[in-house]
Design a protein around this motif. Sequence first.
Motif, PDB file in Angstrom:
ATOM      1  N   GLY A  61       0.787  -1.219   0.000  1.00 35.91           N
ATOM      2  CA  GLY A  61       0.000   0.000   0.000  1.00 35.91           C
ATOM      3  C   GLY A  61       0.822   1.273   0.000  1.00 35.91           C
ATOM      4  N   ASP A  64      -0.034   5.221  -1.165  1.00 32.60           N
ATOM      5  CA  ASP A  64      -1.341   5.769  -0.799  1.00 32.60           C
ATOM      6  C   ASP A  64      -1.131   7.075  -0.028  1.00 32.60           C
ATOM      7  OD1 ASP A  64      -2.406   3.486  -1.858  1.00 32.60           O
ATOM      8  OD2 ASP A  64      -2.851   2.533   0.064  1.00 32.60           O
ATOM      9  N   SER A  67      -4.300   6.261   4.318  1.00 34.88           N
ATOM     10  CA  SER A  67      -4.896   4.945   4.494  1.00 34.88           C
ATOM     11  C   SER A  67      -4.422   4.366   5.818  1.00 34.88           C
ATOM     12  CB  SER A  67      -4.520   3.997   3.347  1.00 34.88           C
ATOM     13  OG  SER A  67      -3.178   3.568   3.469  1.00 34.88           O
ATOM     14  N   ASP A  68      -5.190   3.414   6.338  1.00 29.08           N
ATOM     15  CA  ASP A  68      -4.829   2.795   7.614  1.00 29.08           C
ATOM     16  C   ASP A  68      -3.578   1.928   7.496  1.00 29.08           C
ATOM     17  OD1 ASP A  68      -6.963   3.989   8.881  1.00 29.08           O
ATOM     18  OD2 ASP A  68      -8.317   2.280   8.596  1.00 29.08           O
ATOM     19  N   ASP A 123       1.964   8.979   2.858  1.00 24.54           N
ATOM     20  CA  ASP A 123       1.118   9.289   4.012  1.00 24.54           C
ATOM     21  C   ASP A 123       2.025   9.730   5.149  1.00 24.54           C
ATOM     22  OD1 ASP A 123      -0.710   9.486   6.046  1.00 24.54           O
ATOM     23  OD2 ASP A 123      -1.711   7.586   5.616  1.00 24.54           O
TER      24      ASP A 123
END
Length: 282
Positions: A61, A64, A67-68, A123
């Motif tokens: 991921g 991104d 996002s978590d 992020d």
Amino acid sequence: MAGAQFSSSDIDGCIASLGSLDSEIREAALDRLDAMIVQGGISTDRLVSLSDELTNDLLRGVGDHISDGVFKRSFSALIVGAIISYDELCDQKPGNSTQSFITREIYDDWFLKSIRYFTSENDLRGYTSESGWAHAAAHGADLLRELAFSRFCSVERQKIILSELSSKIIRPTVYPFLYNEDNRLSRVAVTILLRNELRLDDYKEWISSIIRSMPLGGWMDVSKDDRANIAWNNTVNFLRAFYFNVFLGCKKLKDSPLYDREIPNKEAILGLLADALRSIDR
């Protein structure tokens, strides 16, 4: 350093909890894993396989913006760094019952994945009201610092780290570094300085490359563009943090002779940084 071995289920449970959205669970798992590592409670074979797993998790991921998944990546970075540090400390103290266990090939694999993670992580939230610390910029910096601490970090690898460090800092972003990220990032450069393997000209060119990336007109050129303005301030704050870490001396981050050294070429580096800061004060 070897101690009582922890069970696989205990280790696996902590690894799974690194991605928890509950900050207390996540932080507790981090602290427990770190203690297991420094106490020698995880076999060296398991440490290698564990870091293989976590360096792969760094890339899940990544890219991104919000996002978590950032929590698992960011906290995995700290554990990979802890494993690299433990190996290096074992190597520096050959009388220990635990011998160093990372080979150059293993290091190179983790290095490439870690650099890709640091470069690609978008992020960069520091503290989140919902889930506590994400802190990917700071945790990524800590991972780079441990890579720089390793005996396998060649001159070429050190230059790569510095290049990726500056690229991250100067990139336009919506995330100002408000949570000590500038200090954590600067400690990467200080660790490389303490190794005393790069030439003074290498630092001169690196610092100059940061200044060349900044707008000629200074802060006013970016004041109406939020992302560029944040990047400008992140860069200035990094240079200031780097200056004061060199001027005051980096705190002793671990029990290693490296962090007992005086900063090599201290006055020359301070001069380069002072000149850089003056050049952007316009």
